[in-house]
Design a protein around this motif. Structure first.
Motif, PDB file in Angstrom:
ATOM      1  N   LEU A 172      -1.279  11.000  12.673  1.00 32.98           N
ATOM      2  CA  LEU A 172      -1.089   9.695  13.296  1.00 32.98           C
ATOM      3  C   LEU A 172      -2.283   8.845  12.876  1.00 32.98           C
ATOM      4  N   ALA A 173      -2.002   7.714  12.251  1.00 28.38           N
ATOM      5  CA  ALA A 173      -3.069   6.843  11.765  1.00 28.38           C
ATOM      6  C   ALA A 173      -3.028   5.518  12.522  1.00 28.38           C
ATOM      7  N   THR A 174      -4.138   5.158  13.118  1.00 27.54           N
ATOM      8  CA  THR A 174      -4.246   3.931  13.908  1.00 27.54           C
ATOM      9  C   THR A 174      -5.140   2.937  13.172  1.00 27.54           C
ATOM     10  N   ARG A 175      -4.665   1.700  13.086  1.00 30.84           N
ATOM     11  CA  ARG A 175      -5.451   0.660  12.420  1.00 30.84           C
ATOM     12  C   ARG A 175      -5.496  -0.584  13.301  1.00 30.84           C
ATOM     13  N   LYS A 176      -6.599  -1.281  13.238  1.00 26.38           N
ATOM     14  CA  LYS A 176      -6.758  -2.520  13.987  1.00 26.38           C
ATOM     15  C   LYS A 176      -6.586  -3.689  13.029  1.00 26.38           C
ATOM     16  N   ARG A 177      -5.611  -4.566  13.332  1.00 25.18           N
ATOM     17  CA  ARG A 177      -5.376  -5.726  12.490  1.00 25.18           C
ATOM     18  C   ARG A 177      -6.450  -6.780  12.692  1.00 25.18           C
ATOM     19  N   ASP A 178      -6.442  -7.767  11.803  1.00 24.53           N
ATOM     20  CA  ASP A 178      -7.432  -8.843  11.899  1.00 24.53           C
ATOM     21  C   ASP A 178      -7.313  -9.611  13.215  1.00 24.53           C
ATOM     22  N   ASP A 179      -6.080  -9.653  13.793  1.00 23.82           N
ATOM     23  CA  ASP A 179      -5.896 -10.393  15.047  1.00 23.82           C
ATOM     24  C   ASP A 179      -6.221  -9.543  16.275  1.00 23.82           C
ATOM     25  N   GLY A 180      -6.729  -8.327  16.041  1.00 21.52           N
ATOM     26  CA  GLY A 180      -7.153  -7.471  17.145  1.00 21.52           C
ATOM     27  C   GLY A 180      -6.107  -6.493  17.625  1.00 21.52           C
ATOM     28  N   VAL A 181      -4.858  -6.615  17.158  1.00 23.92           N
ATOM     29  CA  VAL A 181      -3.795  -5.721  17.601  1.00 23.92           C
ATOM     30  C   VAL A 181      -3.947  -4.364  16.908  1.00 23.92           C
ATOM     31  N   ARG A 182      -3.862  -3.304  17.692  1.00 27.84           N
ATOM     32  CA  ARG A 182      -3.925  -1.949  17.151  1.00 27.84           C
ATOM     33  C   ARG A 182      -2.508  -1.393  17.062  1.00 27.84           C
ATOM     34  N   TYR A 183      -2.222  -0.700  15.987  1.00 27.64           N
ATOM     35  CA  TYR A 183      -0.913  -0.063  15.862  1.00 27.64           C
ATOM     36  C   TYR A 183      -1.098   1.335  15.289  1.00 27.64           C
ATOM     37  N   THR A 184      -0.221   2.233  15.722  1.00 33.37           N
ATOM     38  CA  THR A 184      -0.273   3.633  15.291  1.00 33.37           C
ATOM     39  C   THR A 184       1.053   4.004  14.657  1.00 33.37           C
ATOM     40  N   ARG A 185       0.994   4.700  13.530  1.00 33.99           N
ATOM     41  CA  ARG A 185       2.202   5.120  12.832  1.00 33.99           C
ATOM     42  C   ARG A 185       2.083   6.570  12.381  1.00 33.99           C
ATOM     43  N   LEU A 186       3.220   7.230  12.315  1.00 36.69           N
ATOM     44  CA  LEU A 186       3.280   8.560  11.721  1.00 36.69           C
ATOM     45  C   LEU A 186       3.064   8.386  10.226  1.00 36.69           C
ATOM     46  N   SER A 187       2.040   9.031   9.689  1.00 39.38           N
ATOM     47  CA  SER A 187       1.614   8.760   8.319  1.00 39.38           C
ATOM     48  C   SER A 187       1.572  10.037   7.487  1.00 39.38           C
ATOM     49  N   PHE A 188       2.088   9.926   6.266  1.00 35.05           N
ATOM     50  CA  PHE A 188       2.124  11.043   5.327  1.00 35.05           C
ATOM     51  C   PHE A 188       1.241  10.681   4.130  1.00 35.05           C
ATOM     52  N   PRO A 189       0.086  11.335   3.975  1.00 43.19           N
ATOM     53  CA  PRO A 189      -0.860  10.965   2.919  1.00 43.19           C
ATOM     54  C   PRO A 189      -0.262  11.123   1.521  1.00 43.19           C
ATOM     55  N   MET A 190      -0.438  10.089   0.706  1.00 40.75           N
ATOM     56  CA  MET A 190       0.003  10.099  -0.681  1.00 40.75           C
ATOM     57  C   MET A 190      -1.216  10.348  -1.569  1.00 40.75           C
ATOM     58  N   VAL A 191      -1.043  11.203  -2.572  1.00 40.70           N
ATOM     59  CA  VAL A 191      -2.146  11.569  -3.458  1.00 40.70           C
ATOM     60  C   VAL A 191      -1.719  11.409  -4.908  1.00 40.70           C
ATOM     61  N   LEU A 192      -2.682  11.490  -5.805  1.00 42.11           N
ATOM     62  CA  LEU A 192      -2.383  11.506  -7.233  1.00 42.11           C
ATOM     63  C   LEU A 192      -2.175  12.954  -7.659  1.00 42.11           C
ATOM     64  N   PRO A 193      -1.096  13.272  -8.391  1.00 43.41           N
ATOM     65  CA  PRO A 193      -0.845  14.657  -8.795  1.00 43.41           C
ATOM     66  C   PRO A 193      -2.027  15.305  -9.516  1.00 43.41           C
ATOM     67  N   LYS A 194      -2.761  14.527 -10.297  1.00 49.21           N
ATOM     68  CA  LYS A 194      -3.894  15.096 -11.026  1.00 49.21           C
ATOM     69  C   LYS A 194      -5.144  15.217 -10.162  1.00 49.21           C
ATOM     70  N   GLU A 195      -5.142  14.570  -8.987  1.00 49.71           N
ATOM     71  CA  GLU A 195      -6.266  14.635  -8.052  1.00 49.71           C
ATOM     72  C   GLU A 195      -5.712  14.800  -6.646  1.00 49.71           C
ATOM     73  N   GLU A 196      -5.241  15.998  -6.321  1.00 49.51           N
ATOM     74  CA  GLU A 196      -4.529  16.208  -5.063  1.00 49.51           C
ATOM     75  C   GLU A 196      -5.395  15.962  -3.828  1.00 49.51           C
ATOM     76  N   GLY A 197      -6.713  15.952  -3.994  1.00 46.25           N
ATOM     77  CA  GLY A 197      -7.578  15.716  -2.850  1.00 46.25           C
ATOM     78  C   GLY A 197      -7.855  14.252  -2.590  1.00 46.25           C
ATOM     79  N   LYS A 198      -7.389  13.367  -3.469  1.00 46.64           N
ATOM     80  CA  LYS A 198      -7.668  11.938  -3.340  1.00 46.64           C
ATOM     81  C   LYS A 198      -6.486  11.227  -2.696  1.00 46.64           C
ATOM     82  N   ILE A 199      -6.661  10.725  -1.471  1.00 46.12           N
ATOM     83  CA  ILE A 199      -5.590  10.025  -0.755  1.00 46.12           C
ATOM     84  C   ILE A 199      -5.567   8.571  -1.187  1.00 46.12           C
ATOM     85  N   VAL A 200      -4.418   8.123  -1.698  1.00 42.32           N
ATOM     86  CA  VAL A 200      -4.299   6.759  -2.237  1.00 42.32           C
ATOM     87  C   VAL A 200      -3.299   5.914  -1.459  1.00 42.32           C
ATOM     88  N   GLY A 201      -2.846   6.411  -0.309  1.00 46.84           N
ATOM     89  CA  GLY A 201      -1.902   5.632   0.488  1.00 46.84           C
ATOM     90  C   GLY A 201      -1.264   6.474   1.575  1.00 46.84           C
TER      91      GLY A 201
END
Length: 464
Positions: A172-201
């Motif tokens: 669960l990833a929570t982020r605070k927007r510029d207007d102060g609103v916080r939102y939480t979403r179910l998040s699945f980390p995306m990585v580069l196949p050649k660098e599986e430890g690097k989260i890019v989204g």
């Protein structure tokens, strides 16, 4: 007296109180009755929380918590239970919260469509940075960490066992927007196949509705959707060591597929699951294939026409990847040049193959294939005779393929190896199939309960 805002009149007309209850984490209690539906909350073990129940009024516009003291409409429920909604942050004006929640749940009024479809002003989007998020992870050994995931997975039908199997690959990833609103979403980390430890989204989902759908399905701002993919394995198998790779358009579909097949296929724990987050790009496909050519590729996209096209593109990339690994020689080049781009190694011109074994093997397979197809389509042959011919055809193909690999200088491990798997024809996606099967099981269970209850009542009457 209930606070009234003229701006909320339209919301009250359009927003269903049942939808609000579902978004707040409640689900319908089907055993309570049909005339006045009730909605209850469940704990982390899926058990009903006693005393936490709302009953919908007969007109379907309001709800109340027994014993009847106070009724809530869609607006007043949001106002007085702000903690149930992801848009809320401490100190926030509840009228602003009402507008944010209703804006997410309702389509825009017709008059606003033009304004909403105007191109946004050009501005630079910052690359994804996981440090912008507060991350909450699922620990299979700690029940307290699991409870927050309940509203995101339960209506998608994904159980705790499946969540535990993939626990390294969602949060669960929570982020605070510029207007102060916080939102939480179910998040699945995306990585580069050649660098599986690097989260890019992040591939993102909001809490699911009772039908398994989500009001938001997308990707975190700045995510690398050109090369980044979600990669997961219950056993932690590295991509380069995978023997089976399963391709999906979403991580939720991958988890649903696993849950549907885990009892019949024990090897799934060692497999690697890949989600492209949407239609696959060439870089996504190439990035994974270049590291997994020896693996069997299972193409599991959904049944829609667009995804059929994507499956075909992935098959072409698999064939191209194998083709590019072959070392060209003067002897091989004429045949290799005759293979259409993205087609299998057998699609070249047979007369360009060397004689003295390979060309003759190809002709023999073609002959047996034609005979098998003719026997099967005629309707005049016994099924066992047709099967015998198909077995002969398959044996000839294996002999031909082995000779072709030898000629082209590739071993069996590095040959094309893929299969296409689709959800049951009644369902578009794997998650849809999972939910449907669970509903069927629930219906059968309820029918059995009714029959057992009727039998008990009959036995009671006979005993009297």
């Amino acid at each position: 007296m209930e606070k009234r805002d003229p701006k909320h009149d339209d919301i009250l007309q359009r927003l269903d109180i049942r939808e609000v209850l579902i978004e707040a984490g409640y689900q319908q209690n089907r055993r309570f009755g049909l005339r006045l539906p009730s909605y209850v909350r469940l704990d982390g073990e899926g058990k009903r929380i006693r005393g936490d129940k709302f009953v919908v009024t007969q007109d379907g516009k309001r709800c109340f918590r027994p014993p009847r003291k106070r009724e809530y409409n869609a607006v007043s429920f949001i106002r007085e239970h702000p903690q149930f909604f992801p848009e809320y942050c401490e100190g926030m004006d509840t009228d602003d919260l009402v507008e944010l929640v209703s804006g997410r749940l309702l389509p825009p009024p017709a008059g606003e469509l033009r304004e909403l479809t105007v191109e946004p002003p050009d501005r630079e989007v910052r690359p994804f940075d996981i440090m912008d998020y507060e991350v909450h992870r699922f620990d299979p050994k700690k029940r307290a960490t699991q409870k927050k995931f309940y509203p995101y997975f339960t209506y998608r039908g994904i159980d705790l066992r499946t969540q535990a199997a993939f626990h390294r690959n969602f949060c669960l990833a929570t982020r605070k927007r510029d207007d102060g609103v916080r939102y939480t979403r179910l998040s699945f980390p995306m990585v580069l196949p050649k660098e599986e430890g690097k989260i890019v989204g992040f591939e993102e989902r909001e809490r699911a509705r009772a039908d398994g759908s989500s009001s938001y399905e997308g990707n975190a701002q700045g995510s690398d959707m050109d090369e980044g993919v979600w990669i997961a394995s219950p056993a932690g198998t590295p991509l380069a060591e995978a023997k089976h790779v399963y391709w999906f358009e979403s991580a939720c579909d991958a988890m649903a597929y696993y849950q549907l097949h885990r009892e019949r296929n024990r090897e799934l724990d060692k497999a690697v699951f890949v989600s492209t987050g949407y239609f696959p790009t060439t870089k996504q496909m190439r990035g994974v294939l270049e590291r997994t050519v020896p693996a069997r590729q299972h193409i599991c996209f959904d049944r829609s026409t667009a995804w059929h096209d994507s499956a075909w593109r992935l098959q072409q990339e698999i064939c191209r990847t194998v083709r590019e690994a072959i070392v060209e020689t003067p002897e091989r080049k004429p045949y290799l040049d005759s293979i259409p781009d993205g087609q299998d190694l057998t699609e070249g011109e047979f007369y360009l193959l060397p004689k003295g074994g390979l060309q003759e093997s190809c002709i023999r397979f073609d002959s047996e294939w034609e005979e098998a197809m003719s026997m099967r389509s005629s309707g005049l042959c016994a099924p066992e005779d047709v099967q015998d011919q198909i077995n002969t055809m398959n044996r000839c193909y294996r002999e031909y393929r082995e000779k072709l690999r030898e000629f082209l200088g590739i071993d069996r491990e590095h040959d094309v190896d893929f299969t296409r798997e689709e959800p049951d024809y009644r369902h578009k996606s794997w998650n849809g199939q999972l939910l449907a099967e669970q509903r069927r099981e629930e219906s059968v269970g309820q029918q059995q309960e009714r029959e057992e209850s009727a039998e008990e009542e009959r036995q009671t009457r006979l005993g009297r």
